[in-house]
Design an enzyme around this catalytic site. Sequence first.
Site, PDB file in Angstrom:
ATOM      1  N   HIS A  60      60.816  79.083  73.673  1.00  0.00           N
ATOM      2  CA  HIS A  60      59.548  79.803  73.862  1.00  0.00           C
ATOM      3  C   HIS A  60      58.894  79.305  75.145  1.00  0.00           C
ATOM      4  CE1 HIS A  60      55.937  81.901  71.956  1.00  0.00           C
ATOM      5  NE2 HIS A  60      55.434  81.362  73.056  1.00  0.00           N
ATOM      6  N   GLY A  67      48.806  83.530  80.092  1.00  0.00           N
ATOM      7  CA  GLY A  67      47.363  83.493  80.287  1.00  0.00           C
ATOM      8  C   GLY A  67      46.783  84.807  80.751  1.00  0.00           C
ATOM      9  N   GLY A  68      45.573  84.727  81.321  1.00  0.00           N
ATOM     10  CA  GLY A  68      44.864  85.913  81.768  1.00  0.00           C
ATOM     11  C   GLY A  68      43.723  86.313  80.861  1.00  0.00           C
ATOM     12  N   GLU A  69      43.499  85.561  79.770  1.00  0.00           N
ATOM     13  CA  GLU A  69      42.431  85.935  78.840  1.00  0.00           C
ATOM     14  C   GLU A  69      41.036  85.780  79.430  1.00  0.00           C
ATOM     15  OE1 GLU A  69      45.689  84.119  76.122  1.00  0.00           O
ATOM     16  OE2 GLU A  69      44.870  83.764  78.122  1.00  0.00           O
ATOM     17  N   THR A  98      50.023  87.356  76.089  1.00  0.00           N
ATOM     18  CA  THR A  98      48.942  88.333  75.968  1.00  0.00           C
ATOM     19  C   THR A  98      48.943  89.324  77.117  1.00  0.00           C
ATOM     20  OG1 THR A  98      47.493  86.747  77.080  1.00  0.00           O
ATOM     21  CG2 THR A  98      47.422  86.784  74.684  1.00  0.00           C
ATOM     22  N   LYS A 154      59.583  90.349  71.597  1.00  0.00           N
ATOM     23  CA  LYS A 154      58.395  89.552  71.275  1.00  0.00           C
ATOM     24  C   LYS A 154      57.299  90.477  70.759  1.00  0.00           C
ATOM     25  CE  LYS A 154      54.951  86.437  71.871  1.00  0.00           C
ATOM     26  NZ  LYS A 154      54.617  85.877  73.183  1.00  0.00           N
ATOM     27  N   ARG A 161      43.830  88.923  69.648  1.00  0.00           N
ATOM     28  CA  ARG A 161      44.243  89.464  70.946  1.00  0.00           C
ATOM     29  C   ARG A 161      45.392  90.462  70.840  1.00  0.00           C
ATOM     30  NH1 ARG A 161      45.700  83.779  73.402  1.00  0.00           N
ATOM     31  NH2 ARG A 161      46.364  83.592  71.217  1.00  0.00           N
ATOM     32  N   HIS A 193      54.800  85.866  67.487  1.00  0.00           N
ATOM     33  CA  HIS A 193      53.644  84.989  67.666  1.00  0.00           C
ATOM     34  C   HIS A 193      52.750  85.156  66.441  1.00  0.00           C
ATOM     35  CE1 HIS A 193      49.869  83.451  69.612  1.00  0.00           C
ATOM     36  NE2 HIS A 193      49.344  84.357  68.793  1.00  0.00           N
ATOM     37  N   ASP A 268      55.912  76.516  74.358  1.00  0.00           N
ATOM     38  CA  ASP A 268      54.956  77.499  74.883  1.00  0.00           C
ATOM     39  C   ASP A 268      54.596  77.142  76.324  1.00  0.00           C
ATOM     40  OD1 ASP A 268      53.415  79.756  74.857  1.00  0.00           O
ATOM     41  OD2 ASP A 268      52.033  79.078  73.309  1.00  0.00           O
ATOM     42  N   SER A 272      49.040  80.025  78.122  1.00  0.00           N
ATOM     43  CA  SER A 272      47.667  79.532  78.060  1.00  0.00           C
ATOM     44  C   SER A 272      47.305  79.107  76.643  1.00  0.00           C
ATOM     45  CB  SER A 272      46.697  80.610  78.527  1.00  0.00           C
ATOM     46  OG  SER A 272      46.739  81.728  77.646  1.00  0.00           O
TER      47      SER A 272
END
Length: 371
Positions: A60, A67-69, A98, A154, A161, A193, A268, A272
């Site tokens: 993973h 990220g990017g949240e 995400t 995935k 989210r 996830h 991971d 993020s």
Amino acid sequence: MDMTIIRNAEIISDVADGINDILIAGGRIQEIGKHLEGYPGCIEVDAGGRLAVPGLVDGHVHLTGGGGEDGCLSRVPPLGEKKIVEAGVTSVVGLLGTDGYTRTVRDLVAKTRAVREYGLSAWCLTGSYQLPSPTITGNVGDDVMFIDEIIGVKVAIGDHRCSMPSRSELLRLAANVRMASLMSRKCGITHIHVGADDRALDDLFGIMHDTTLPIRHFYPTHMGTHPEAARKWLSMGGHVDLTCQKGKEDQITGLLGINDDQLSLSTDSNGSFPVWNERKEIIGMKAGSIKNLLETVFDLIDLGVEKRTAFALATKNPARALMLAGKGELRKGCDADILVLDGRNVDMLFAGGVLMKNGTYTKQGMYEDCL
């Protein structure tokens, strides 16, 4: 054919224990035994009694960054090959998170190929948190069938989210990938996830109860925060993946002894780790590190977990669940992905050649002065 003998390595495997030699030729392990005969032109490397284990397998990894949240500035950078080597990892499975908007499956496949060109082993997944799943071909089954690097899909459940997939959507997605995997002889996992909402796991158990879909096609991750569901899933013969997090080793030890062969660790990496308040507003941001895989294995050993069991969580177990042939084991015929450790540190790493020696990185990647 280039040949190498690693002398005097401490081996923990199903075929040999204690101090042994390992003969490598043609990128594969040809023999493991005591006092192996040398050959003309054979390179000999003395491990000096250090521990030799299979190269680690991280199932993973956000190869292109996650990220990017919290806006585009919060996008995590891509993972460089040097970081993978320094972590003692020789096989990775890349995926999106995400951000299925600015990060694409095309970019992920290209990065996977770059990791392979460098000399490491890499695969990836189509899809992301979103449904319909982002793909290359327009269909997740076609991605698995026709794109060599892609071994599954995935998706996310139980997370504020995600796209909140229904049970029927999860079932259809997994069934599509399963059929394509049979045709392409891949694992065909639906890599899930699992967010904080326990109710989402009801759909997985419902699918197992109501259908004949084999449990091996579901690969739930981030299961450390769902201990009861993880125990139940393991007892049913399912695979459970746990995310390495410092100080949360009890999430792992609490699941040992149920079905250890079906338990794995992943990092991971470069994904993020946002910190949310009660209103689901971001108040902090962290990122995963691929170095956590080896560190977690040693933390488990320090807590009393047997070395063989601890290393299997990051080698043999994920390799078997993901059907990565020749990976995760030290035995004749397996790929010569070998990690030699000096205490808790990487001393040597072999994968398509020597990538680290005496703790020194030996193979230059592209554009490292820019990273």
